[in-house]
Design a protein around this motif. Structure first.
Motif, PDB file in Angstrom:
ATOM      1  N   MET A   1     -50.134  82.066 -88.477  1.00 54.52           N
ATOM      2  CA  MET A   1     -49.915  80.644 -88.346  1.00 54.52           C
ATOM      3  C   MET A   1     -51.286  79.971 -88.245  1.00 54.52           C
ATOM      4  SD  MET A   1     -47.733  78.639 -85.429  1.00 54.52           S
ATOM      5  CE  MET A   1     -46.208  79.427 -85.856  1.00 54.52           C
ATOM      6  N   SER A   2     -51.606  79.139 -89.198  1.00 57.88           N
ATOM      7  CA  SER A   2     -52.933  78.527 -89.227  1.00 57.88           C
ATOM      8  C   SER A   2     -53.062  77.371 -88.239  1.00 57.88           C
ATOM      9  CB  SER A   2     -53.261  78.060 -90.632  1.00 57.88           C
ATOM     10  OG  SER A   2     -52.311  77.118 -91.066  1.00 57.88           O
ATOM     11  N   THR A   3     -51.987  76.668 -87.977  1.00 56.34           N
ATOM     12  CA  THR A   3     -52.013  75.588 -86.995  1.00 56.34           C
ATOM     13  C   THR A   3     -50.845  75.772 -86.039  1.00 56.34           C
ATOM     14  OG1 THR A   3     -50.703  74.146 -88.414  1.00 56.34           O
ATOM     15  CG2 THR A   3     -53.092  73.931 -88.572  1.00 56.34           C
ATOM     16  N   SER A   4     -51.063  75.378 -84.807  1.00 56.64           N
ATOM     17  CA  SER A   4     -50.032  75.523 -83.790  1.00 56.64           C
ATOM     18  C   SER A   4     -48.887  74.542 -84.025  1.00 56.64           C
ATOM     19  CB  SER A   4     -50.634  75.281 -82.410  1.00 56.64           C
ATOM     20  OG  SER A   4     -49.607  75.277 -81.450  1.00 56.64           O
ATOM     21  N   LYS A   5     -47.689  75.026 -83.870  1.00 54.97           N
ATOM     22  CA  LYS A   5     -46.507  74.175 -83.981  1.00 54.97           C
ATOM     23  C   LYS A   5     -45.956  73.848 -82.592  1.00 54.97           C
ATOM     24  CE  LYS A   5     -45.301  75.375 -88.574  1.00 54.97           C
ATOM     25  NZ  LYS A   5     -45.492  74.268 -89.439  1.00 54.97           N
ATOM     26  N   ILE A   6     -46.691  74.238 -81.550  1.00 57.91           N
ATOM     27  CA  ILE A   6     -46.212  74.026 -80.187  1.00 57.91           C
ATOM     28  C   ILE A   6     -45.919  72.553 -79.899  1.00 57.91           C
ATOM     29  CG2 ILE A   6     -46.888  74.148 -77.748  1.00 57.91           C
ATOM     30  CD1 ILE A   6     -48.094  76.888 -78.386  1.00 57.91           C
ATOM     31  N   PRO A   7     -46.834  71.617 -80.202  1.00 61.72           N
ATOM     32  CA  PRO A   7     -46.515  70.214 -79.907  1.00 61.72           C
ATOM     33  C   PRO A   7     -45.241  69.748 -80.621  1.00 61.72           C
ATOM     34  CG  PRO A   7     -48.840  70.444 -80.363  1.00 61.72           C
ATOM     35  CD  PRO A   7     -48.197  71.764 -80.707  1.00 61.72           C
ATOM     36  N   GLU A   8     -45.086  70.167 -81.869  1.00 54.98           N
ATOM     37  CA  GLU A   8     -43.903  69.794 -82.653  1.00 54.98           C
ATOM     38  C   GLU A   8     -42.629  70.380 -82.038  1.00 54.98           C
ATOM     39  OE1 GLU A   8     -42.277  71.268 -86.946  1.00 54.98           O
ATOM     40  OE2 GLU A   8     -44.389  70.716 -86.826  1.00 54.98           O
ATOM     41  N   VAL A   9     -42.685  71.643 -81.649  1.00 55.06           N
ATOM     42  CA  VAL A   9     -41.510  72.308 -81.063  1.00 55.06           C
ATOM     43  C   VAL A   9     -41.123  71.655 -79.744  1.00 55.06           C
ATOM     44  CG1 VAL A   9     -40.681  74.464 -80.042  1.00 55.06           C
ATOM     45  CG2 VAL A   9     -41.854  74.499 -82.238  1.00 55.06           C
TER      46      VAL A   9
END
Length: 78
Positions: A1-9
């Motif tokens: 995963m090149s960028t974190s999806k944590i904020p989106e999740v």
């Protein structure tokens, strides 16, 4: 995963709330979503489950994750 999806999740709204598991651990494909729903069924069928987290614990974990992923000067040098 090149960028974190944590904020989106974590910014998402899930109905029911446990569907956050689908967003965080499974891809949006039909087969992955089916596997995620099967996982949730097995998870809820277990009798030896840990108690649910309090809102305070969830907020503390969210803050810790955000701090961990926040850019900081010299972080790469560590």
């Amino acid at each position: 995963m090149s960028t974190s999806k944590i904020p989106e999740v974590f910014a998402g709204v899930y109905d029911p709330p446990e569907h956050i598991w689908l967003a965080s651990h499974f891809s949006p494909s039909a087969s992955s979503r089916a596997a995620g729903l099967a996982f949730l069924e097995r998870k809820h069928a277990r009798k030896d489950r840990d108690p649910e987290l309090s809102e305070e614990a969830v907020a503390a974990q969210r803050e810790a994750i955000q701090k961990y992923f926040a850019p900081a000067e010299g972080a790469v040098a560590r």
